[in-house]
Design a protein around this motif. Structure first.
Motif: not given
Length: 373
Positions: A145-148, A171-175, A218-225, A244-247
């Motif tokens: 998330a920090k880099h992408l 972890a993601i929310i810290t970035q 739909r319309d989400m900026d970041v998705i953790t799967l 969008a960024t999918l993790l």
């Protein structure tokens, strides 16, 4: 010269006291690990030094009365490795997994971690590793998330509301400090709502639970799967907006149209090359692909619809500035993580240093003098 060998034992409470759940620090250590991976300063198992590990998988039937038989996620696994840099240590994560543990009030997997001196092989520490493994699993997409991810990302979707995605979220929310809305997707509404309640209570961020997959994409900026391995989730290309960024930390089945129209960043491309080698050696490539996180991408690579893994981008390349991950705010980026022992080693090493500084843990003696020379 002394031949005495003592090593540190860290129970789960010891690990907590030594900061194993410090998500922000774990992301920093995982980012450092990605840099070492990109430089090649590591070793893992197998002839090519990139194997995820070795599994004991039980047969469907056996003539031996005490031999276990196959069951949901029933296996043992050893994940050895060496990591260089300031860590300069060997280690092995060992775990047994059985879905049948859950009705007994136990975690599905029970894990331990051993760190060893790289020269003598002497044990340095034996530690409880369930929280260690969860923390580093979450910190890997945190580093991604920090880099992408776009720095102004405001919406975050949690697809799969289990304990591993909770670690990913932490972890993601810290970035991504600009996040102001979280959507939580689960198979059951009560599970989704419980996760949303936890987000609001622990982080003060607006959150809602849902069982509608489209609403979570739909319309989400970041998705953790991170969903159940037995139930890979399908999502449509049209649901994923520009930027969008999918993790991805668990099995998914995206539409081919999405995978062929996004930027793909792998955790470490040699690891994925090893998965393909294992698939070929298995004699059932399609079946093997179905069992691993990167399978949908490997199929498209085989079909010539995606670049070969050797020509693809690993996050270590991005961290080291060798290749680009995101090239513009409108790129749709997917990050594929499959897990590597070197992250358990680096985070275990870091927690051990803190434990030693704070006097946490118990010293155990292997021997004062070995009985055999």
């Amino acid at each position: 010269m002394s031949t005495k060998i003592d090593f540190t034992y860290l129970s789960e409470p010891d690990m907590i006291a030594a900061g194993v759940m410090d998500a922000a620090r774990c992301v920093e250590v995982c980012e450092e690990t990605f840099s070492l991976l990109g430089k090649g300063d590591y070793l893992m198992g197998g002839a090519n030094h990139n194997s995820h590990g070795m599994n004991i998988v039980f047969p469907k039937e056996t003539k031996f009365p005490n031999m276990p038989v196959a069951g949901p996620d029933r296996r043992f696994a050893a994940m050895p490795g060496y990591l260089g840099g300031r860590f300069d240590v060997c280690g092995n994560k060992w775990y047994g997994s059985n879905h049948g543990n859950i009705p007994k009030g136990l975690p599905r997997s029970i894990l331990t971690m051993m760190l060893n001196d790289k020269d003598t092989g002497a044990p340095l520490a034996l530690m409880s590793a369930n929280l260690l493994s969860a923390a580093r699993t979450g910190a890997v997409p945190g580093a991604a998330a920090k880099h992408l991810a776009n720095k102004n990302s405001k919406t975050l979707s949690v697809v799969g509301c289990g304990p591993i995605n909770k670690a990913c979220f932490e972890a993601i929310i810290t970035q991504l400090p600009a996040i102001e809305k979280v959507v939580c997707l689960a198979l059951h509404q009560e599970q989704a709502d419980a996760f949303a309640d936890w987000v609001r209570d622990s982080h003060g961020i607006a959150a809602i639970g849902t069982v509608d997959a489209e609403a979570a994409f739909r319309d989400m900026d970041v998705i953790t799967l991170c969903v159940s391995r037995g139930k890979p989730l399908t999502f449509k290309d049209e649901w994923i907006k520009p930027g969008a960024t999918l993790l991805v930390s668990g099995p998914v089945q995206p539409e081919d149209a999405f995978l062929t129209n996004c930027r793909i960043v792998y955790d470490h491309t040699p690891l994925h090359e090893n998965y393909v080698e294992d698939a070929i050696a298995s004699g059932n490539k399609d079946g093997y692909y179905s069992s691993v996180i990167g399978g949908p991408l490997y199929r498209l690579i085989d079909a010539g619809k995606l670049p070969a893994l050797k020509d693809s981008t690993g996050l270590g390349d991005v961290v080291n500035g060798v290749k680009q991950g995101r090239t513009s705010p409108s790129d749709r980026v997917i990050f594929i993580a499959c897990g590597m022992s070197v992250f358990d080693i680096s985070w275990g090493f870091e927690v051990l240093q803190t434990a030693r500084e704070k006097g946490i843990g118990q010293s155990l003696n292997l021997w004062d003098q070995p009985a055999q020379g």
